[in-house]
Design a protein around this motif. Sequence first.
Motif, PDB file in Angstrom:
ATOM      1  N   LYS A   1       3.791 -87.790  13.986  1.00  0.00           N
ATOM      2  CA  LYS A   1       4.888 -87.205  13.177  1.00  0.00           C
ATOM      3  C   LYS A   1       6.196 -88.104  13.362  1.00  0.00           C
ATOM      4  O   LYS A   1       6.222 -88.946  14.149  1.00  0.00           O
ATOM      5  CB  LYS A   1       5.261 -85.641  13.499  1.00  0.00           C
ATOM      6  CG  LYS A   1       3.953 -84.776  13.300  1.00  0.00           C
ATOM      7  CD  LYS A   1       4.316 -83.305  13.899  1.00  0.00           C
ATOM      8  CE  LYS A   1       3.318 -82.364  13.601  1.00  0.00           C
ATOM      9  NZ  LYS A   1       3.806 -80.843  13.573  1.00  0.00           N
TER      10      LYS A   1
ATOM     11  N   PRO B   1       9.220 -82.395  13.231  1.00  0.00           N
ATOM     12  CA  PRO B   1       8.264 -83.167  14.016  1.00  0.00           C
ATOM     13  C   PRO B   1       8.688 -84.163  15.072  1.00  0.00           C
ATOM     14  O   PRO B   1       8.452 -84.487  15.977  1.00  0.00           O
ATOM     15  CB  PRO B   1       7.647 -84.421  12.898  1.00  0.00           C
ATOM     16  CG  PRO B   1       9.033 -84.518  11.878  1.00  0.00           C
ATOM     17  CD  PRO B   1       9.786 -83.175  11.853  1.00  0.00           C
TER      18      PRO B   1
ATOM     19  N   HIS C   1      -1.902 -72.372   3.422  1.00  0.00           N
ATOM     20  CA  HIS C   1      -1.552 -73.272   2.785  1.00  0.00           C
ATOM     21  C   HIS C   1      -2.220 -73.399   1.402  1.00  0.00           C
ATOM     22  O   HIS C   1      -2.120 -74.376   0.326  1.00  0.00           O
ATOM     23  CB  HIS C   1      -1.828 -74.604   3.416  1.00  0.00           C
ATOM     24  CG  HIS C   1      -1.084 -74.692   4.745  1.00  0.00           C
ATOM     25  ND1 HIS C   1       0.294 -75.008   4.834  1.00  0.00           N
ATOM     26  CD2 HIS C   1      -1.511 -74.622   5.663  1.00  0.00           C
ATOM     27  CE1 HIS C   1       0.747 -75.200   6.024  1.00  0.00           C
ATOM     28  NE2 HIS C   1      -0.363 -74.807   6.766  1.00  0.00           N
TER      29      HIS C   1
ATOM     30  N   HIS D   1      11.406 -79.807  -0.484  1.00  0.00           N
ATOM     31  CA  HIS D   1      11.183 -78.488   0.084  1.00  0.00           C
ATOM     32  C   HIS D   1      12.773 -77.727   0.140  1.00  0.00           C
ATOM     33  O   HIS D   1      12.806 -76.546  -0.001  1.00  0.00           O
ATOM     34  CB  HIS D   1      10.678 -78.407   1.489  1.00  0.00           C
ATOM     35  CG  HIS D   1       9.902 -77.118   1.811  1.00  0.00           C
ATOM     36  ND1 HIS D   1       8.866 -76.528   1.282  1.00  0.00           N
ATOM     37  CD2 HIS D   1      10.531 -75.997   2.419  1.00  0.00           C
ATOM     38  CE1 HIS D   1       8.457 -75.480   1.473  1.00  0.00           C
ATOM     39  NE2 HIS D   1       9.785 -75.036   2.433  1.00  0.00           N
TER      40      HIS D   1
ATOM     41  N   GLU E   1      -2.414 -86.504  15.865  1.00  0.00           N
ATOM     42  CA  GLU E   1      -1.857 -86.657  14.601  1.00  0.00           C
ATOM     43  C   GLU E   1      -0.143 -86.735  14.807  1.00  0.00           C
ATOM     44  O   GLU E   1       0.647 -86.101  15.061  1.00  0.00           O
ATOM     45  CB  GLU E   1      -1.872 -85.300  13.807  1.00  0.00           C
ATOM     46  CG  GLU E   1      -1.374 -85.407  12.666  1.00  0.00           C
ATOM     47  CD  GLU E   1      -1.557 -83.788  11.976  1.00  0.00           C
ATOM     48  OE1 GLU E   1      -1.690 -83.811  10.637  1.00  0.00           O
ATOM     49  OE2 GLU E   1      -1.859 -82.964  12.749  1.00  0.00           O
TER      50      GLU E   1
ATOM     51  N   GLU F   1       5.779 -82.212  -4.218  1.00  0.00           N
ATOM     52  CA  GLU F   1       6.058 -82.351  -2.716  1.00  0.00           C
ATOM     53  C   GLU F   1       4.974 -83.079  -2.097  1.00  0.00           C
ATOM     54  O   GLU F   1       3.588 -82.799  -2.088  1.00  0.00           O
ATOM     55  CB  GLU F   1       5.949 -80.952  -2.203  1.00  0.00           C
ATOM     56  CG  GLU F   1       6.566 -80.648  -0.796  1.00  0.00           C
ATOM     57  CD  GLU F   1       6.822 -79.225  -0.300  1.00  0.00           C
ATOM     58  OE1 GLU F   1       7.477 -78.475  -0.910  1.00  0.00           O
ATOM     59  OE2 GLU F   1       5.945 -78.828   0.620  1.00  0.00           O
ATOM     60  N   THR F   2       5.182 -83.899  -1.020  1.00  0.00           N
ATOM     61  CA  THR F   2       4.279 -84.386  -0.340  1.00  0.00           C
ATOM     62  C   THR F   2       4.938 -84.730   1.132  1.00  0.00           C
ATOM     63  O   THR F   2       6.124 -83.977   1.453  1.00  0.00           O
ATOM     64  CB  THR F   2       4.212 -86.139  -0.862  1.00  0.00           C
ATOM     65  OG1 THR F   2       5.416 -86.927  -0.931  1.00  0.00           O
ATOM     66  CG2 THR F   2       3.460 -86.101  -2.015  1.00  0.00           C
ATOM     67  N   GLU F   3       3.984 -85.086   2.084  1.00  0.00           N
ATOM     68  CA  GLU F   3       4.599 -85.283   3.563  1.00  0.00           C
ATOM     69  C   GLU F   3       5.869 -86.332   3.642  1.00  0.00           C
ATOM     70  O   GLU F   3       6.646 -86.130   4.324  1.00  0.00           O
ATOM     71  CB  GLU F   3       3.414 -85.948   4.467  1.00  0.00           C
ATOM     72  CG  GLU F   3       2.282 -84.741   4.587  1.00  0.00           C
ATOM     73  CD  GLU F   3       1.242 -85.474   5.476  1.00  0.00           C
ATOM     74  OE1 GLU F   3       1.501 -86.479   5.946  1.00  0.00           O
ATOM     75  OE2 GLU F   3       0.212 -84.643   5.964  1.00  0.00           O
ATOM     76  N   GLU F   4       5.893 -87.370   2.641  1.00  0.00           N
ATOM     77  CA  GLU F   4       6.980 -88.272   2.743  1.00  0.00           C
ATOM     78  C   GLU F   4       8.312 -87.551   2.271  1.00  0.00           C
ATOM     79  O   GLU F   4       9.415 -87.871   2.874  1.00  0.00           O
ATOM     80  CB  GLU F   4       6.658 -89.455   2.106  1.00  0.00           C
ATOM     81  CG  GLU F   4       5.406 -90.319   2.643  1.00  0.00           C
ATOM     82  CD  GLU F   4       4.185 -89.729   2.278  1.00  0.00           C
ATOM     83  OE1 GLU F   4       4.021 -88.927   1.561  1.00  0.00           O
ATOM     84  OE2 GLU F   4       3.368 -90.143   3.208  1.00  0.00           O
TER      85      GLU F   4
ATOM     86  N   TYR G   1       8.909 -84.581   1.777  1.00  0.00           N
ATOM     87  CA  TYR G   1       9.162 -82.999   2.346  1.00  0.00           C
ATOM     88  C   TYR G   1      10.238 -82.340   2.475  1.00  0.00           C
ATOM     89  O   TYR G   1      10.798 -81.259   2.424  1.00  0.00           O
ATOM     90  CB  TYR G   1       8.094 -82.875   3.338  1.00  0.00           C
ATOM     91  CG  TYR G   1       8.025 -81.363   3.992  1.00  0.00           C
ATOM     92  CD1 TYR G   1       7.384 -80.301   3.358  1.00  0.00           C
ATOM     93  CD2 TYR G   1       8.764 -80.959   5.005  1.00  0.00           C
ATOM     94  CE1 TYR G   1       7.399 -78.963   3.608  1.00  0.00           C
ATOM     95  CE2 TYR G   1       8.812 -79.484   5.427  1.00  0.00           C
ATOM     96  CZ  TYR G   1       8.210 -78.574   4.684  1.00  0.00           C
ATOM     97  OH  TYR G   1       8.084 -77.270   5.500  1.00  0.00           O
TER      98      TYR G   1
ATOM     99  N   ASP H   1       9.821 -76.191  13.007  1.00  0.00           N
ATOM    100  CA  ASP H   1       8.724 -77.131  12.240  1.00  0.00           C
ATOM    101  C   ASP H   1       8.914 -78.545  12.336  1.00  0.00           C
ATOM    102  O   ASP H   1       7.945 -79.314  11.898  1.00  0.00           O
ATOM    103  CB  ASP H   1       8.225 -76.582  10.991  1.00  0.00           C
ATOM    104  CG  ASP H   1       7.194 -77.193  10.367  1.00  0.00           C
ATOM    105  OD1 ASP H   1       6.093 -77.288  11.027  1.00  0.00           O
ATOM    106  OD2 ASP H   1       7.314 -77.669   9.256  1.00  0.00           O
TER     107      ASP H   1
END
Length: 638
Positions: free
Chosen positions: A378, A447, A507, A576, A376, A567-570, A572, A445
């Motif tokens: 990052k 990546p 989560h 956030h 995975e 909020e998404t991974e892109e 974040y 945290d």
Amino acid sequence: MAPHNRSCLYKVFVPSYTSRVLVEVLRCRGAEGCPLSLRVRAKAPPLHNSTALDCREHTPCQLAQDLPFWQHWYYVLVEKHPGVPGTVSFQVTVQLTDCSRPSLARPPFLPSSASMNMPHSFGSAGGLALGDSPPPTSPNDTKHPLPIPVTLHTEERCWPVRPTLRNELDTFSVHFYIFFGPNVSVPPDRPAVFVINLLPVLDSGGVLNLELRLNVSSLCGENVTVFGCLNHGVPLTSGDNTSVTCETESLAGFLLSVNATASLSRLRIPYPQTGSWYLSLRSLCATEHGLAQAIEALRILGDQVSATHAAPKNLILKLAQSLGLPSPAKSGFEPCTNVTAEVYLRAYLSPCINDCGIYGQCKLLRTNNYLYAACECKAGWNGWGCTDNAEAFSYGFQLLSTLLLCLSNVMFVPPVAIAVRSHYLLEAAVYIFTMFFSTFYHACDQPGIVVFCIMEYDVLQFCDFLGSLMSVWVTVIAMARLQPIVKQVLYLLGAMLLSMALQMDRHGLWNLLGPSLFALGIMAVAWTARTIRRRHCYPPTWKRWAFYLCPGALIAAAAVLLYAFVETEENYFYIHSIWHLLIAGSVGFLLPPRAKPSRRLGPLPRRKGCGYQLCINEQEELGLVDPAVASINSICTS
């Protein structure tokens, strides 16, 4: 083959150490000679586009498969040409050549009868025969085997295959040890062959790693190159002794090479096919034949290119190819004479490639009862081992995202100051806890390479989530203005229940909405009870609603909506960070003002002058003593 049938399908099992499969159609008789076509395919019946041999144009009608797949079925399909009337009789023979014993040739036996269009296998060490016609008999009607001409290739030899010892360490972590290894001696006259057996299901979800390292000191100054060919199903050991390819017409493998210049070679195969993998190592010595021709081409083109005998290899290859000269890679090797190369061989299975590096995390996944490992990646990295940086984040972007997520927690400083000023010390301690662990959790945290961890990642994550939920919980409970004992019980109960919820699912969206809604319900009940008792809306002042409660509620609602739906991974990094600012800002608005002290009666002021003054007993006023037994001290003299 009867008139109403168009084809017959047979199969034969090819055992190990078989170097050649020869299928031949004999004794073919029909209305138009031999109107048949022959097809052969491994592992499955032949298709319509498979290579077909027309028996009318080829005599003898035979198909040969060199280096067949070991431990597999080979299917033989005999088809009749369209429009051919009558019955066609024929005999099919399948001869298997044992490469370990090339001089052994047993004549195949013919079955007494066979049904059409049904698979049959009749095997022996030397061959197999299939057909419909009865076998020929001797004059005394005794059946004898029919001899078939055996054509053996003198170049085909079978070398011993050395097994490997399997040592399982963990899931997809297996080491294969070579007996009397890991250093392997590669003689000049024959290859060294090794087998690696991968178990079904258990070994197909990892990465097969192969490493070759040449001991340069064992070459004795000779220009020796050791070639390794890794192939599935059968070792590629026959063919030209000077060939450096690792493929045939029906097989293709992975080629590795090590020499004095490049003494290390690695090969990684993600999700390898299970079964037997064969590694063939052989040593070849380089010659100056192909290189001399390329240098001669440079001399011819001296007016265009200024180069010496030490010209780059890629330039020599291009010039030799442009002039139509043979490539040095193909014509520049010959069998070595008296040099035995020594190679360090390492073969093992690993879950991921290089443990996914610093930009990824190796995870075990399960899909439809298949377990496999994958990286995975990052920070925009991609690839099998998270090594593709085509879309990777820059160092500046990683630093900016880390600073945004960490420094946005400074917004908790004003709520801490407001809580301390209003004598909400327990709430202030929770806000400080949240600010501390949220800052260092997001620093750990990240990546990329901008990472700083003061303790284990799992501990930081748990404390950050717990602090965030507890901040919401204690703020709403404080707004309810409950009795101190009730408030303390709710604080402790909320901490324990939130810890349990986070342990089950950190989560989950309801981990935030559940405690918030429950605390809001308690606050609503408390405010409603005060409104009914006082017969006036609580809080009583409109300024409290207009300047504190409504803005704080709007900011908190916006934060929850961003967290839940935007909020998404892109996005974040900045969404956030905005979440941190909004949550901390809403706490500063929603935290209630300092509670007024309870009213208690103190001693009455003493009057100047003479006379008597009636004093009130404080204990009697509070109802702590019986007025009938009041002491004489209740009457004071001034």
